[in-house]
Design a protein around this motif. Structure first.
Motif, mmCIF file in Angstrom:
data_model
loop_
_atom_site.group_PDB
_atom_site.id
_atom_site.type_symbol
_atom_site.label_atom_id
_atom_site.label_comp_id
_atom_site.label_asym_id
_atom_site.label_seq_id
_atom_site.Cartn_x
_atom_site.Cartn_y
_atom_site.Cartn_z
ATOM 1 N N THR A 1 0.825 -1.209 0.000
ATOM 2 C CA THR A 1 0.000 0.000 0.000
ATOM 3 C C THR A 1 0.855 1.253 0.000
ATOM 4 O OG1 THR A 1 -1.741 -1.166 1.184
ATOM 5 C CG2 THR A 1 -1.801 1.238 1.249
ATOM 6 N N GLY A 2 1.942 1.245 0.799
ATOM 7 C CA GLY A 2 2.831 2.403 0.836
ATOM 8 C C GLY A 2 3.484 2.673 -0.506
ATOM 9 N N VAL A 3 3.928 1.613 -1.181
ATOM 10 C CA VAL A 3 4.564 1.783 -2.495
ATOM 11 C C VAL A 3 3.562 2.352 -3.490
ATOM 12 C CG1 VAL A 3 5.602 0.558 -4.433
ATOM 13 C CG2 VAL A 3 6.268 -0.010 -2.091
ATOM 14 N N MET A 4 2.346 1.821 -3.500
ATOM 15 C CA MET A 4 1.339 2.314 -4.441
ATOM 16 C C MET A 4 0.935 3.751 -4.133
ATOM 17 S SD MET A 4 -1.079 -1.056 -4.961
ATOM 18 C CE MET A 4 -1.993 -0.228 -6.254
ATOM 19 N N ALA A 5 0.827 4.068 -2.825
ATOM 20 C CA ALA A 5 0.502 5.453 -2.460
ATOM 21 C C ALA A 5 1.599 6.404 -2.906
ATOM 22 C CB ALA A 5 0.286 5.553 -0.954
ATOM 23 N N GLY A 6 2.868 5.951 -2.827
ATOM 24 C CA GLY A 6 3.973 6.786 -3.298
ATOM 25 C C GLY A 6 3.872 7.078 -4.786
ATOM 26 N N PHE A 7 3.514 6.068 -5.570
ATOM 27 C CA PHE A 7 3.338 6.303 -7.006
ATOM 28 C C PHE A 7 2.155 7.223 -7.284
ATOM 29 C CE2 PHE A 7 5.827 2.307 -7.578
ATOM 30 C CZ PHE A 7 6.806 2.821 -8.426
ATOM 31 N N ILE B 1 -5.475 12.264 -3.662
ATOM 32 C CA ILE B 1 -5.976 10.906 -3.886
ATOM 33 C C ILE B 1 -5.098 9.895 -3.167
ATOM 34 C CG2 ILE B 1 -6.356 9.134 -5.636
ATOM 35 C CD1 ILE B 1 -7.149 11.333 -7.567
ATOM 36 N N SER B 2 -3.775 10.124 -3.204
ATOM 37 C CA SER B 2 -2.844 9.225 -2.526
ATOM 38 C C SER B 2 -3.115 9.168 -1.029
ATOM 39 C CB SER B 2 -1.408 9.684 -2.786
ATOM 40 O OG SER B 2 -0.490 8.953 -2.000
ATOM 41 N N ARG B 3 -3.359 10.315 -0.417
ATOM 42 C CA ARG B 3 -3.575 10.362 1.029
ATOM 43 C C ARG B 3 -4.886 9.675 1.425
ATOM 44 N NH1 ARG B 3 -2.759 16.598 2.471
ATOM 45 N NH2 ARG B 3 -3.745 15.861 4.408
ATOM 46 N N VAL B 4 -5.943 9.962 0.670
ATOM 47 C CA VAL B 4 -7.235 9.335 0.981
ATOM 48 C C VAL B 4 -7.151 7.823 0.825
ATOM 49 C CG1 VAL B 4 -9.634 9.123 0.244
ATOM 50 C CG2 VAL B 4 -8.571 11.381 0.414
ATOM 51 N N TRP B 5 -6.546 7.392 -0.255
ATOM 52 C CA TRP B 5 -6.447 5.963 -0.520
ATOM 53 C C TRP B 5 -5.598 5.264 0.538
ATOM 54 C CZ3 TRP B 5 -2.686 2.335 -1.853
ATOM 55 C CH2 TRP B 5 -3.166 1.122 -2.385
ATOM 56 N N ALA B 6 -4.456 5.845 0.897
ATOM 57 C CA ALA B 6 -3.577 5.226 1.890
ATOM 58 C C ALA B 6 -4.259 5.145 3.256
ATOM 59 C CB ALA B 6 -2.274 6.012 1.996
ATOM 60 N N GLY B 7 -4.958 6.205 3.640
ATOM 61 C CA GLY B 7 -5.638 6.192 4.936
ATOM 62 C C GLY B 7 -6.729 5.145 4.990
ATOM 63 N N LEU B 8 -7.528 5.057 3.906
ATOM 64 C CA LEU B 8 -8.620 4.088 3.870
ATOM 65 C C LEU B 8 -8.089 2.656 3.906
ATOM 66 C CD1 LEU B 8 -11.628 3.447 3.532
ATOM 67 C CD2 LEU B 8 -11.304 3.624 1.055
ATOM 68 N N VAL B 9 -7.095 2.374 3.096
ATOM 69 C CA VAL B 9 -6.539 1.021 3.056
ATOM 70 C C VAL B 9 -5.845 0.681 4.365
ATOM 71 C CG1 VAL B 9 -4.928 -0.505 1.879
ATOM 72 C CG2 VAL B 9 -6.336 1.067 0.549
ATOM 73 N N GLY B 10 -5.178 1.669 4.982
ATOM 74 C CA GLY B 10 -4.517 1.417 6.262
ATOM 75 C C GLY B 10 -5.496 0.967 7.331
ATOM 76 N N VAL B 11 -6.656 1.635 7.410
ATOM 77 C CA VAL B 11 -7.680 1.238 8.383
ATOM 78 C C VAL B 11 -8.205 -0.162 8.063
ATOM 79 C CG1 VAL B 11 -9.981 1.765 9.248
ATOM 80 C CG2 VAL B 11 -8.332 3.598 8.929
ATOM 81 N N LEU B 12 -8.436 -0.443 6.774
ATOM 82 C CA LEU B 12 -8.926 -1.764 6.381
ATOM 83 C C LEU B 12 -7.924 -2.861 6.722
ATOM 84 C CD1 LEU B 12 -10.562 -0.967 2.913
ATOM 85 C CD2 LEU B 12 -11.711 -1.392 5.101
ATOM 86 N N ILE B 13 -6.629 -2.556 6.596
ATOM 87 C CA ILE B 13 -5.607 -3.550 6.937
ATOM 88 C C ILE B 13 -5.670 -3.880 8.423
ATOM 89 C CG2 ILE B 13 -3.118 -3.936 7.149
ATOM 90 C CD1 ILE B 13 -2.771 -2.369 4.540
ATOM 91 N N VAL B 14 -5.763 -2.852 9.265
ATOM 92 C CA VAL B 14 -5.820 -3.083 10.715
ATOM 93 C C VAL B 14 -7.036 -3.921 11.071
ATOM 94 C CG1 VAL B 14 -6.080 -1.989 12.965
ATOM 95 C CG2 VAL B 14 -4.520 -1.013 11.283
#
Length: 391
Positions: free
Chosen positions: A291-297, A305-318
């Motif tokens: 997720t971090g690599v994809m958010a960086g790209f 968009i990168s920030r929203v996506w990373a935050g959403l996926v981070g919560v889903l991972i937890v």
């Protein structure tokens, strides 16, 4: 001259003692007998399968599944081991896995009466439908003179709301063995399957009073006549209400008997818990790193968009890792983590770091900045390295 030493107690003798104690509802003592047998034969499939049945009867599905998994690992081609594992999977609400095991039982033993009726009932528990009904009919054809085959057909039909078929099958089961009528009150694990199916049918009985139009139309070849030969032709039950049974102890016959459940785990859960935590955290760390690599790209096109996506996926991972660990760890998650802190600190550290990494992505989503995103990736990589290096 010294008296000869008494012969060593065999695993089968321990198992027989456990069965006798379970018949009295003393499941805690029965489990202790099995535990004593396992000290000398820790991989004995019959003892492990008996332990799984004890836990199922005591309504301890998590412990039952752990014992059943070990029984299948020790004896993968034994039908009783597969049956008890399918029951434990169903009681743990892992219906897809239970259905696969039930299908394996039906496929491997197509001419075995016990396998066919038990496999049909287990398939009905986990994935009821035409396939389960076909299997139940096949169980009746394989063993038309066995009451439990007709009892299973009654259960499967009732779950499909084919109540007329269920009544006919239950009538035949009673004709073949009148004890079926009280099977739901049986104690112990010798006839555990029979009690399980009888209790399931009892819980479905009230639904028979629902309007007939709610029932699905049965197929013509499965709605009326039964396969031949039979002791007598089927007919709709017209028997009177059963007489009141004598009292059992201080309560009525229909009251649940008093039982004593095992107070603690018989099998050491530490190895299974450690492996489950290791796999769960490794999956989470891998997901966070990707997720971090994809958010960086994504920052190359739009940081928002990168920030929203990373935050959403981070919560889903937890959330996903927490749910997965609660399903995989065969004991309370807090107990497993406490043992890791005391005996396996690297894995405990990797676990907490693995949880922190996706949460740092939430910080990145809120405040932005490449530093927080890189920090999340570094933490995920550290957690993964700790797990791999300590395997």
């Amino acid at each position: 001259m010294a008296a000869p030493l008494e012969p060593e107690t065999t695993p089968e003798e321990y198992r027989q003692r456990a069965l006798l104690l379970a018949d009295l509802g003393r499941y805690d003592e029965a489990a202790q007998e099995v535990a004593a047998g396992l000290t000398g034969a820790p991989e004995e499939p019959s003892l492990l399968a008996t332990l799984a049945r004890i836990h199922l009867a005591a309504e301890q599905p998590g412990e039952a599944l752990r014992a059943a998994d070990k029984a299948v690992a020790a004896g993968p081609e034994t039908i009783t081991n597969l049956v008890v594992r399918a029951m434990a999977l169903s009681d743990n609400q892992r219906y897809g896995d239970a259905a696969r095991v039930a299908n394996d039982i039906l496929r491997q033993w197509p001419a075995d009466a016990y396998a066919q009726r038990t496999g049909a009932a287990l398939l009905s528990e986990s994935r009821n439908g035409q396939e389960a009904l076909n299997a139940a009919w096949n169980a009746v054809r394989v063993a038309p003179d066995e009451a439990e085959a007709h009892l299973v057909l009654a259960v499967v039909a009732a779950r499909l709301r084919l109540f007329d078929l269920a009544q006919r099958a239950y009538a035949q089961a009673l004709d073949l063995d009148s004890a079926i009528g009280d099977a739901q009150h049986d104690m112990g694990i010798v006839r555990f399957e029979r009690r399980r199916w009888a209790k399931a049918l009892e819980s479905l009985a009230d639904e028979a009073a629902l309007p007939a139009q709610t029932e699905p139309e049965p197929r013509e070849d499965q709605a009326g006549d039964y396969p031949e030969p039979f002791p007598r032709a089927y007919q709709a039950p017209d028997r009177p209400e059963p007489e009141e049974k004598p009292k059992r102890g201080s309560g009525s016959w229909t009251e649940e008997p008093v039982i004593s459940r095992p107070s603690g785990p018989v099998l050491d859960p530490s190895e299974s818990s450690t492996e489950a935590v290791r796999r769960g955290v490794l999956y989470g760390a891998n997901a966070a790193l990707i997720t971090g690599v994809m958010a960086g790209f994504m920052t190359l096109t739009s940081e928002g968009i990168s920030r929203v996506w990373a935050g959403l996926v981070g919560v889903l991972i937890v959330l996903g890792v927490l749910v997965a660990l609660k399903r995989m760890v065969p004991e309370p998650l807090g107990t497993a983590l406490g043992r890791l802190r005391a005996h396996n600190r690297p894995l405990a550290g990797a676990t907490y770091i693995g949880f922190v990494a996706p949460l740092v992505m939430l910080v990145y989503a809120l405040v932005g900045g490449v530093v927080s995103l890189v920090a999340a990736m570094v933490l995920a990589a550290i957690a993964e390295l700790l797990i791999i290096s300590r395997r």
